[in-house]
Design an enzyme around this catalytic site. Structure first.
Site, PDB file in Angstrom:
ATOM      1  N   ARG A  46       0.823  -1.208   0.000  1.00  0.00           N
ATOM      2  CA  ARG A  46       0.000   0.000   0.000  1.00  0.00           C
ATOM      3  C   ARG A  46       0.861   1.264   0.000  1.00  0.00           C
ATOM      4  NH1 ARG A  46      -5.011  -1.495   3.378  1.00  0.00           N
ATOM      5  NH2 ARG A  46      -3.430  -2.772   4.307  1.00  0.00           N
ATOM      6  N   LYS A 145       1.794 -18.735   4.893  1.00  0.00           N
ATOM      7  CA  LYS A 145       1.064 -19.007   6.115  1.00  0.00           C
ATOM      8  C   LYS A 145       0.874 -17.725   6.914  1.00  0.00           C
ATOM      9  CE  LYS A 145       2.888 -20.418   9.806  1.00  0.00           C
ATOM     10  NZ  LYS A 145       3.806 -20.398  10.975  1.00  0.00           N
ATOM     11  N   HIS A 175       7.409 -23.608   4.505  1.00  0.00           N
ATOM     12  CA  HIS A 175       8.830 -23.549   4.154  1.00  0.00           C
ATOM     13  C   HIS A 175       9.625 -24.727   4.720  1.00  0.00           C
ATOM     14  CE1 HIS A 175       9.377 -21.618   8.089  1.00  0.00           C
ATOM     15  NE2 HIS A 175      10.679 -21.815   7.965  1.00  0.00           N
ATOM     16  N   LYS A 179      13.279 -27.388   3.252  1.00  0.00           N
ATOM     17  CA  LYS A 179      14.559 -27.567   3.944  1.00  0.00           C
ATOM     18  C   LYS A 179      15.250 -28.819   3.407  1.00  0.00           C
ATOM     19  CE  LYS A 179      13.227 -25.164   8.152  1.00  0.00           C
ATOM     20  NZ  LYS A 179      14.137 -24.049   8.443  1.00  0.00           N
ATOM     21  N   GLU A 213      13.269 -23.383  19.471  1.00  0.00           N
ATOM     22  CA  GLU A 213      13.806 -22.082  19.057  1.00  0.00           C
ATOM     23  C   GLU A 213      14.319 -21.330  20.274  1.00  0.00           C
ATOM     24  OE1 GLU A 213      11.634 -20.217  15.478  1.00  0.00           O
ATOM     25  OE2 GLU A 213      10.081 -20.761  16.902  1.00  0.00           O
ATOM     26  N   HIS A 237       4.115 -26.942  10.109  1.00  0.00           N
ATOM     27  CA  HIS A 237       5.471 -27.486   9.942  1.00  0.00           C
ATOM     28  C   HIS A 237       5.619 -28.890  10.536  1.00  0.00           C
ATOM     29  CE1 HIS A 237       6.157 -23.485   8.708  1.00  0.00           C
ATOM     30  NE2 HIS A 237       6.470 -22.955   9.877  1.00  0.00           N
TER      31      HIS A 237
HETATM   32  C1  BG6 Z   1       7.479 -19.677  11.107  1.00  0.00           C
HETATM   33  C2  BG6 Z   1       6.839 -19.322  12.421  1.00  0.00           C
HETATM   34  O1  BG6 Z   1       6.555 -20.299  10.262  1.00  0.00           O
HETATM   35  O2  BG6 Z   1       8.568 -20.552  11.338  1.00  0.00           O
HETATM   36  C3  BG6 Z   1       7.845 -18.687  13.347  1.00  0.00           C
HETATM   37  O3  BG6 Z   1       5.757 -18.423  12.190  1.00  0.00           O
HETATM   38  C4  BG6 Z   1       9.071 -19.559  13.485  1.00  0.00           C
HETATM   39  O4  BG6 Z   1       7.268 -18.430  14.614  1.00  0.00           O
HETATM   40  C5  BG6 Z   1       9.601 -19.990  12.120  1.00  0.00           C
HETATM   41  O5  BG6 Z   1      10.063 -18.829  14.171  1.00  0.00           O
HETATM   42  C6  BG6 Z   1      10.696 -21.028  12.239  1.00  0.00           C
HETATM   43  O6  BG6 Z   1      11.280 -21.235  10.997  1.00  0.00           O
HETATM   44  P1  BG6 Z   1      12.805 -21.696  10.880  1.00  0.00           P
HETATM   45  O7  BG6 Z   1      13.010 -21.921   9.410  1.00  0.00           O
HETATM   46  O8  BG6 Z   1      13.613 -20.581  11.426  1.00  0.00           O
HETATM   47  O9  BG6 Z   1      12.927 -22.943  11.686  1.00  0.00           O
END
Ligand code: BG6
Length: 487
Positions: A46, A145, A175, A179, A213, A237
């Site tokens: 935008r 997503k 995603h 990987k 994480e 995921h």
């Molecule tokens: C995303 C989530 O889809 O994946 C995040 O919304 C998360 O919260 C991330 O941190 C993790 O992805 P990766 O590739 O860093 O493991």
């Protein structure tokens, strides 16, 4: 390896995902010569920006997210030259006509349209694309997503996009499927003869899938607090990883054959609802703590202006795939933020040998385990019992056959988005989720979310820098098993 020239339009083109992931990935593909002239990449949002202002912002993003070495030479200039920008208001008619005109000469090219915006704009954008005649037979729409926050909202998005495009032109991204090691899981299973015969309940004791994480919610609190770990990580995921572990061999590595098999797994997941949610799931939320010697704030302090939240930042659960192959084999899944380390891995824990012929002298015989490490330090380890060398008799030690990608394969491991973006251009849907898969995953997740809300229990607190609430340890130890901490 080069792909045909394309036009890529990125809605949400000045957003966080675009700057952190999409443009750096595209730059790397361009740098490696995979993107050919006269491909164009058009940012859309935008904001009113000139083409030069946009190029400047992207160039700064690349400075932050690709290494100086990767930026050397004249490749950066060439990449920036491919970029254009158009301001479009998805909810109104402004800007669309100009966008259409800007790419009207690219009718014979693949036209990829990436929706990296909030999903509540997907409907408006999809209908804008149709209304302003931006959809060609070679158009592919990529959906980021989150694809909704429950089954009903996911169906609404799918209906809206399905109104203007057939399923064969829709690419729902997860995603994790891009990987490197995730694809290796398929190679391990289906390009080797060793594993498949033991890949079932007769030989596998249980499976663990963990995505840990270190980061907290990183300024994404507005989104995250409405989502939580089950929606943010599990529904997509981790379930996708589970599908690749549990599915039957597809008849070919072809998009629909693969997705049919994943769908069967999703539909075979044992329901978790009011009747079993207390014993099968654990939710947690981090409090302030210390990670790598640094103090980090608690979840509530990270949220702006919110002083109460029952959103989980950690979830552990025991899933089951109700098929002949897997009946009775628990799949322990866990994911959390602000854990002591960043690591994602899949553990296939095999059963104990049927009889120890070595008596007590040999010591404890650990169960064989196959550990697939997604990140960091991608690799595959197969833990075996080996005789301790020397004259001390038959004493055993658990030692891994260790395949480290970094040691075995030189060269950089491409980011998931690099591969997935090129798959869109090539028209390969294998690593993208089909509508029925996404919806089946919600069919499993919704009753858990509903049961939690009826239960009304706040998530158990855990200190940042620890492995989550103690109830998560109890979840697996009740079954006489432990979470595997890989050295
Ligand atoms: C995303 C989530 O889809 O994946 C995040 O919304 C998360 O919260 C991330 O941190 C993790 O992805 P990766 O590739 O860093 O493991």
């Amino acid at each position: 390896l080069a792909v045909d020239p394309f036009d890529l339009v990125v809605f949400g083109g000045t957003g966080d995902l675009a700057y952190r992931k999409l443009f750096p990935s595209l730059y790397r593909r361009d740098r490696d010569g995979q993107i050919t002239d006269p491909s164009r990449i058009i940012g859309v949002s935008r904001r009113q920006l000139s083409r030069d202002e946009f190029r400047k912002e992207v160039s700064e993003a690349l400075e932050a997210h690709v290494t100086a070495e990767e930026r050397e030479g004249d490749k950066l200039r060439r990449f920036l030259d491919r970029l254009d920008y158009h301001a479009v208001d998805a909810d109104h008619d402004e800007g669309w006509e100009e966008l259409r005109a800007a790419i009207a000469d690219g009718l014979d090219r693949v036209r990829a349209i990436y929706l990296a915006t909030s999903p509540n704009l997907f409907d408006a954008i999809a209908h804008g694309l149709a209304k302003f005649d931006l959809i060609t037979p070679k158009t592919r729409v990529v959906l980021e997503k989150p694809l909704g926050h429950d089954l009903a909202s996911a169906q609404e998005i799918n209906d809206a996009v399905g109104d203007v495009l057939p399923e064969s032109q829709i690419y729902r991204i997860d995603h994790y499927l891009g990987k490197e090691t995730v694809q290796n899981l398929m190679a391990l299973r289906f390009a080797n003869v060793l594993f498949e015969p033991v890949w079932n309940s007769a030989h596998v004791d249980h499976v663990q899938i963990m995505v840990a994480e270190k980061i907290g919610v990183e300024g994404r609190g507005g989104y995250y607090d409405t989502a939580g770990a089950l929606r943010d990580m599990m529904q997509n995921h981790i379930l996708q990883l589970l599908c690749l572990v549990a599915m039957e061999p597809p008849s070919a590595m072809e998009a629909d054959a693969l997705r049919d098999e994943k769908l069967k797994v999703l539909r075979a997941l044992k329901p978790i609802d009011d009747s079993n949610v207390r014993t099968l799931t654990v939710r947690g939320q981090y409090r302030s703590g210390v990670i790598d010697g640094k103090s980090v704030p608690g979840y509530l302090e990270e949220l702006d202006g919110v002083d109460e939240s029952t959103t989980e930042t950690y979830v552990a659960l025991k899933a089951e795939v109700q098929t002949w192959r897997w009946a009775g084999v628990p799949f322990y899944l866990r994911s959390g933020k602000r854990l002591p380390t960043q690591v994602s891995e899949i553990v296939i824990q095999f059963r104990q040998v049927p009889l120890s012929i070595f008596g007590s002298a040999g010591g404890f015989l650990a169960q064989n385990a196959l550990v697939i490490r997604l990140q960091p330090d991608e690799g595959v380890k197969l833990y075996l019992m080996i005789k301790d060398p020397g004259p001390g008799g038959m004493r055993f030690r658990e030692v891994p056959l260790n395949l480290s990608f970094a040691e075995t394969f030189k060269g950089r491991n491409p980011d998931a988005y690099e591969r997935l973006l090129m798959d869109v251009i090539r028209g390969n849907q294998a690593l993208f989720m089909r509508r029925d898969e996404v919806e089946a995953a919600w069919v499993w997740a919704d009753p858990i979310l509903e049961a939690w809300s009826r239960l009304g229990q706040p998530p158990a607190p855990y200190t940042a820098g620890t492995w989550g609430p103690s109830s998560a340890v109890a979840l697996i130890e009740r079954d006489g098993r432990t979470w595997r901490e890989d050295p």
